[in-house]
Design a protein around this motif. Structure first.
Motif, PDB file in Angstrom:
ATOM      1  N   GLN A   1      21.179 -55.154 -35.014  1.00  0.00           N
ATOM      2  CA  GLN A   1      20.264 -54.753 -36.086  1.00  0.00           C
ATOM      3  C   GLN A   1      21.046 -54.658 -37.386  1.00  0.00           C
ATOM      4  OE1 GLN A   1      17.720 -51.468 -35.082  1.00  0.00           O
ATOM      5  NE2 GLN A   1      17.341 -50.946 -37.217  1.00  0.00           N
ATOM      6  N   GLU A   2      20.598 -55.433 -38.377  1.00  0.00           N
ATOM      7  CA  GLU A   2      21.265 -55.459 -39.689  1.00  0.00           C
ATOM      8  C   GLU A   2      22.758 -55.734 -39.530  1.00  0.00           C
ATOM      9  OE1 GLU A   2      20.322 -51.857 -41.697  1.00  0.00           O
ATOM     10  OE2 GLU A   2      18.187 -52.320 -41.912  1.00  0.00           O
ATOM     11  N   ASP A   3      23.060 -56.784 -38.737  1.00  0.00           N
ATOM     12  CA  ASP A   3      24.437 -57.249 -38.534  1.00  0.00           C
ATOM     13  C   ASP A   3      25.335 -56.202 -37.877  1.00  0.00           C
ATOM     14  OD1 ASP A   3      23.887 -59.729 -39.687  1.00  0.00           O
ATOM     15  OD2 ASP A   3      24.197 -58.922 -41.705  1.00  0.00           O
ATOM     16  N   ALA A   4      24.730 -55.248 -37.195  1.00  0.00           N
ATOM     17  CA  ALA A   4      25.518 -54.242 -36.486  1.00  0.00           C
ATOM     18  C   ALA A   4      24.983 -54.106 -35.063  1.00  0.00           C
ATOM     19  CB  ALA A   4      25.450 -52.900 -37.205  1.00  0.00           C
ATOM     20  N   LEU A   5      25.875 -53.827 -34.121  1.00  0.00           N
ATOM     21  CA  LEU A   5      25.471 -53.608 -32.742  1.00  0.00           C
ATOM     22  C   LEU A   5      25.185 -52.125 -32.539  1.00  0.00           C
ATOM     23  CD1 LEU A   5      27.990 -55.910 -30.839  1.00  0.00           C
ATOM     24  CD2 LEU A   5      25.586 -56.342 -31.337  1.00  0.00           C
ATOM     25  N   LEU A   6      23.951 -51.825 -32.174  1.00  0.00           N
ATOM     26  CA  LEU A   6      23.526 -50.435 -32.031  1.00  0.00           C
ATOM     27  C   LEU A   6      22.985 -50.190 -30.623  1.00  0.00           C
ATOM     28  CD1 LEU A   6      21.594 -50.022 -35.412  1.00  0.00           C
ATOM     29  CD2 LEU A   6      23.945 -49.305 -34.911  1.00  0.00           C
ATOM     30  N   PRO A   7      23.234 -49.004 -30.075  1.00  0.00           N
ATOM     31  CA  PRO A   7      22.659 -48.672 -28.760  1.00  0.00           C
ATOM     32  C   PRO A   7      21.184 -48.300 -28.900  1.00  0.00           C
ATOM     33  CG  PRO A   7      23.932 -46.825 -29.594  1.00  0.00           C
ATOM     34  CD  PRO A   7      24.105 -47.944 -30.580  1.00  0.00           C
TER      35      PRO A   7
END
Length: 315
Positions: free
Chosen positions: A153-159
């Motif tokens: 999400q938005e170039d970031a890996l989120l749990p």
């Protein structure tokens, strides 16, 4: 004068006629806030009863479909009479809502979470509570841990937990509430059951309801239609209660005749289901005929009975 002043419009009527107005959003927002235990703001009321795929698609019972400030969709439905496949219809309604609100070709990331709230005024199975909550959680069969998904999400890996995406279900069994209302939630359920609101209430939405839902603030025509609605519900419930007893008695008779435990159980189940279905159909038609003979508009009869305009015109 106190008795007149303290009479309020029942929630099942208000949700069809009044709570769709933006000026009255605070009432419904109050219920959602105490139910979710989180401040909820309604942005808009979405179309609830249209977009049927075919004439045979009878799902038109969602009373309010709203979008909250997070863009999530909230379904609020009031049911006064029993349906055999009630849980299946709730599931169908949620699935239909999800697919309706994502256009063909859109990314799955645009799917919004759906909350389904069912307010039922009849005996819905067995259970000791008046409020039930269902939520999708994926639990390890052996490790007993909750599955967590990694998403971009938005170039970031989120749990992310599946429960953050999958629908949630709330079932409020109004008739099972038999407590002295002390908490905001209990005050709300007490209003749903009795139509009564305490003058000094601090529960979110109920103080607004005291101002917005006064019975004697309606026009004479609105009061007449509302009173006929209550009468129709009483007739339906009387018919269905009779059908339930007749169905149960018939099932017991069939079971005893077979002389086996299996036969008794099957007989009861078939007799009860047949009695419910027959009683509901006959009760709705009888109610509709009476309301039609009293001059009630077909649209109001449809709201009170669930019959289509075409079915009412053919009576």
């Amino acid at each position: 004068m106190g008795e007149l002043k303290d009479r309020y419009i029942r929630f099942d009527w208000a949700i069809k006629r009044m709570l769709r107005d933006k000026a009255n959003f605070a009432v419904l927002e109050g219920l959602l806030t105490v139910l979710f235990e989180d401040k909820t703001q309604i942005v808009e009321i979405l179309e609830s009863e249209g977009n049927q795929l075919a004439e045979t698609d009878k799902f038109n019972r969602v009373d309010i479909k709203a979008k909250n400030s997070k863009g999530e969709i909230i379904l609020v439905e009031v049911q006064n009479t029993r349906e055999v496949y009630y849980l299946e219809r709730i599931l169908y309604g949620v699935a239909k809502t999800i697919t309706e609100h994502i256009s063909l070709g859109e990314s799955y990331g645009n799917i919004k979470k759906v909350y389904s709230i069912s307010i039922v005024y009849f005996d819905l199975g067995k259970g000791n509570d008046y409020l039930y909550h269902g939520q999708n959680r994926f639990i390890g069969v052996h490790a007993d841990d909750e599955l967590q998904i990694t998403t971009k999400q938005e170039d970031a890996l989120l749990p992310k937990y599946p429960r953050e995406i999958f629908p949630e279900y709330y079932i409020i069994r109004v008739n099972e509430f038999n407590k002295v209302a002390k908490t905001p939630l209990e005050e709300w359920v007490n209003y749903l059951k009795t139509g009564e609101i305490e003058p000094e209430t601090k529960a979110p939405g109920l103080s607004e309801a005291r101002e917005k839902l006064k019975y004697y603030s309606m026009t004479p025509g609105e009061r007449h239609a509302y009173d006929e609605h209550l009468n129709a519900i009483m007739i339906q419930n009387d018919v269905l209660s009779t059908a339930k007893m007749e169905g149960l008695a018939e099932g017991r008779a069939e079971g005893r005749a077979e002389g086996r435990a299996e036969g008794r159980a099957e007989g009861r189940a078939e007799g009860l289901e047949e009695g419910w279905a027959k009683g509901k159909a006959e009760g709705l038609l009888s109610t509709a005929r009476k309301l039609k003979s009293m001059g009630m508009p077909p649209e109001d009869i449809s709201l009170a009975t669930g019959l289509t305009i075409e079915e009412i015109q053919e009576l």
